[in-house]
Scaffold this active site. Structure first.
Site, mmCIF file in Angstrom:
data_model
loop_
_atom_site.group_PDB
_atom_site.id
_atom_site.type_symbol
_atom_site.label_atom_id
_atom_site.label_comp_id
_atom_site.label_asym_id
_atom_site.label_seq_id
_atom_site.Cartn_x
_atom_site.Cartn_y
_atom_site.Cartn_z
ATOM 1 N N SER A 1 0.859 -1.186 0.000
ATOM 2 C CA SER A 1 0.000 0.000 0.000
ATOM 3 C C SER A 1 0.894 1.235 0.000
ATOM 4 C CB SER A 1 -0.853 0.007 1.280
ATOM 5 O OG SER A 1 -1.531 1.230 1.440
ATOM 6 N N TYR B 1 -2.500 -1.458 10.394
ATOM 7 C CA TYR B 1 -2.433 -1.592 8.937
ATOM 8 C C TYR B 1 -1.089 -1.078 8.420
ATOM 9 C CZ TYR B 1 -4.105 -1.094 4.071
ATOM 10 O OH TYR B 1 -4.273 -1.194 2.718
HETATM 11 P P1 NAD Z 1 -11.665 -5.941 -0.169
HETATM 12 O O1 NAD Z 1 -12.286 -5.834 1.184
HETATM 13 O O2 NAD Z 1 -12.492 -5.694 -1.362
HETATM 14 O O3 NAD Z 1 -10.966 -7.325 -0.333
HETATM 15 C C1 NAD Z 1 -10.287 -7.945 0.722
HETATM 16 C C2 NAD Z 1 -10.181 -9.393 0.385
HETATM 17 O O4 NAD Z 1 -9.540 -10.056 1.476
HETATM 18 C C3 NAD Z 1 -11.548 -10.054 0.194
HETATM 19 O O5 NAD Z 1 -11.487 -10.921 -0.904
HETATM 20 C C4 NAD Z 1 -11.747 -10.823 1.476
HETATM 21 O O6 NAD Z 1 -12.526 -11.980 1.292
HETATM 22 C C5 NAD Z 1 -10.310 -11.188 1.790
HETATM 23 N N1 NAD Z 1 -10.127 -11.547 3.190
HETATM 24 C C6 NAD Z 1 -10.319 -10.800 4.295
HETATM 25 N N2 NAD Z 1 -10.059 -11.516 5.402
HETATM 26 C C7 NAD Z 1 -9.678 -12.743 4.971
HETATM 27 C C8 NAD Z 1 -9.287 -13.929 5.628
HETATM 28 N N3 NAD Z 1 -9.241 -14.010 6.956
HETATM 29 N N4 NAD Z 1 -8.982 -15.000 4.875
HETATM 30 C C9 NAD Z 1 -9.050 -14.954 3.524
HETATM 31 N N5 NAD Z 1 -9.401 -13.857 2.842
HETATM 32 C C10 NAD Z 1 -9.711 -12.767 3.567
HETATM 33 O O7 NAD Z 1 -10.410 -4.953 -0.126
HETATM 34 P P2 NAD Z 1 -9.393 -4.429 -1.251
HETATM 35 O O8 NAD Z 1 -9.460 -2.957 -1.196
HETATM 36 O O9 NAD Z 1 -9.601 -5.114 -2.516
HETATM 37 O O10 NAD Z 1 -8.022 -4.834 -0.588
HETATM 38 C C11 NAD Z 1 -7.189 -5.844 -1.119
HETATM 39 C C12 NAD Z 1 -5.751 -5.578 -0.697
HETATM 40 O O11 NAD Z 1 -5.337 -4.341 -1.257
HETATM 41 C C13 NAD Z 1 -5.566 -5.468 0.810
HETATM 42 O O12 NAD Z 1 -4.349 -6.081 1.194
HETATM 43 C C14 NAD Z 1 -5.485 -3.970 1.020
HETATM 44 O O13 NAD Z 1 -4.761 -3.640 2.158
HETATM 45 C C15 NAD Z 1 -4.767 -3.543 -0.246
HETATM 46 N N6 NAD Z 1 -4.930 -2.125 -0.566
HETATM 47 C C16 NAD Z 1 -6.158 -1.618 -0.876
HETATM 48 C C17 NAD Z 1 -6.256 -0.270 -1.178
HETATM 49 C C18 NAD Z 1 -7.567 0.353 -1.565
HETATM 50 O O14 NAD Z 1 -7.618 1.586 -1.689
HETATM 51 N N7 NAD Z 1 -8.616 -0.406 -1.767
HETATM 52 C C19 NAD Z 1 -5.134 0.557 -1.142
HETATM 53 C C20 NAD Z 1 -3.911 0.001 -0.813
HETATM 54 C C21 NAD Z 1 -3.822 -1.350 -0.536
#
Ligand code: NAD
Length: 257
Positions: free
Chosen positions: A139, A152
């Site tokens: 991130s 986080y």
């Molecule tokens: P999201 O909530 O849409 O997806 C999260 C995913 O993690 C889901 O598929 C969920 O089922 C899975 N998950 C959560 N707990 C779990 C567990 N215990 N076991 C298995 N799977 C689990 O979120 P996102 O925004 O798509 O985030 C995905 C990644 O991207 C994360 O690591 C997040 O930190 C990172 N990220 C997101 C952003 C953003 O702006 N959305 C920015 C930087 C980094």
């Protein structure tokens, strides 16, 4: 770019960035393994949709990324793991002195320790196959900090450290390890933060999006899950064979500030 014949395992891929990456990997020809802890009909349907539209083999495997043994079992059950995308992640927003212990532990387990366990299980398979790619979804918060997101930010900084160590341990092999650092991408994880941010800052939704979330994203636009997928596919290409141990920011200029 053809990833035909490769198997990509994407943790946390029934939603958001992970699902977007799964689609782009499949469009590039890789067989994909979707994962979450939910094991719903919808999860299996997502895999069927990807298979039907792209022609690759797409499977869903349930595993809870908060449990080390589940992380390792996911890789074993996949049977092959040429491309490992460590994407599963959760968020909690709270000042440090009010941060619930269980939230801290869950975020460190899911956002950081899971990547250690899956990588440990996948590297022997990559070595046997003679090729491998580890793509960790860190991130902008792996490179910078913001208030109220201590667990986080600690986890994401840790993921980048793990990425560098993985790269050094595989440097002389045809295996690379890199981290993608997204800025804000409008996914369910980000949607879920909006109410907490509204409360923490005393703002309405539009103000939070404009003045808090995109305040540090100079492009003033969210990145997309397709862009994350395209970047992950690039890291699997021959052009990226000498890119290892580094981070690629897809953040609209956030970390240039
Ligand atoms: P999201 O909530 O849409 O997806 C999260 C995913 O993690 C889901 O598929 C969920 O089922 C899975 N998950 C959560 N707990 C779990 C567990 N215990 N076991 C298995 N799977 C689990 O979120 P996102 O925004 O798509 O985030 C995905 C990644 O991207 C994360 O690591 C997040 O930190 C990172 N990220 C997101 C952003 C953003 O702006 N959305 C920015 C930087 C980094």
């Amino acid at each position: 770019m053809s990833l035909t014949g490769k198997t990509a395992v994407i943790t946390g891929s029934n939603s958001g960035i992970g699902l977007g990456i799964a689609w782009e990997m499949a469009r590039a020809g890789a067989d994909v393994v979707l994962n979450s802890f939910t094991n719903s009909d919808g999860d299996h349907k997502l895999a069927a949709e990807i298979a039907a539209e792209t022609g690759v083999t797409a499977r869903y495997i349930q595993a809870d990324m908060s449990m080390g043994q589940d992380c390792r079992a996911l890789i074993e059950a996949a049977g092959a793991c040429d491309i490992l995308v460590n994407n599963a992640g959760i968020q909690h927003v709270s000042p440090i002195d009010e941060f619930p212990n269980d939230k801290w532990d869950a975020i460190i387990a899911i956002n950081l320790s899971s990547a250690f366990h899956t990588t440990a299980a996948a590297l022997p398979m990559m070595r046997n196959a003679g090729w491998g790619r580890v793509v960790n979804i860190a991130s902008a918060h792996g490179l910078t900090a913001s208030p109220f997101k201590s667990a986080y930010i600690a986890a994401k900084h840790g993921v980048i450290g793990l990425t560098k160590t993985t790269a050094l341990e595989t440097a002389e092999e045809p295996i690379t390890a890199n981290a993608i650092c997204p800025g804000y991408v409008l996914t369910p994880l980000v949607e879920a933060q909006i109410p907490d941010q509204m409360k923490a800052h005393g703002m309405d939704r539009d103000q939070v999006v404009r003045d808090v979330m995109l305040a540090r994203q100079p492009s003033k636009d969210f990145a997309t899950v397709e862009q994350m997928g395209g970047t992950a596919v690039f890291l699997c290409s021959d052009a990226a064979a000498q890119i290892t141990g580094t981070t690629i920011s897809v953040d609209g200029g956030w970390t240039a500030l």
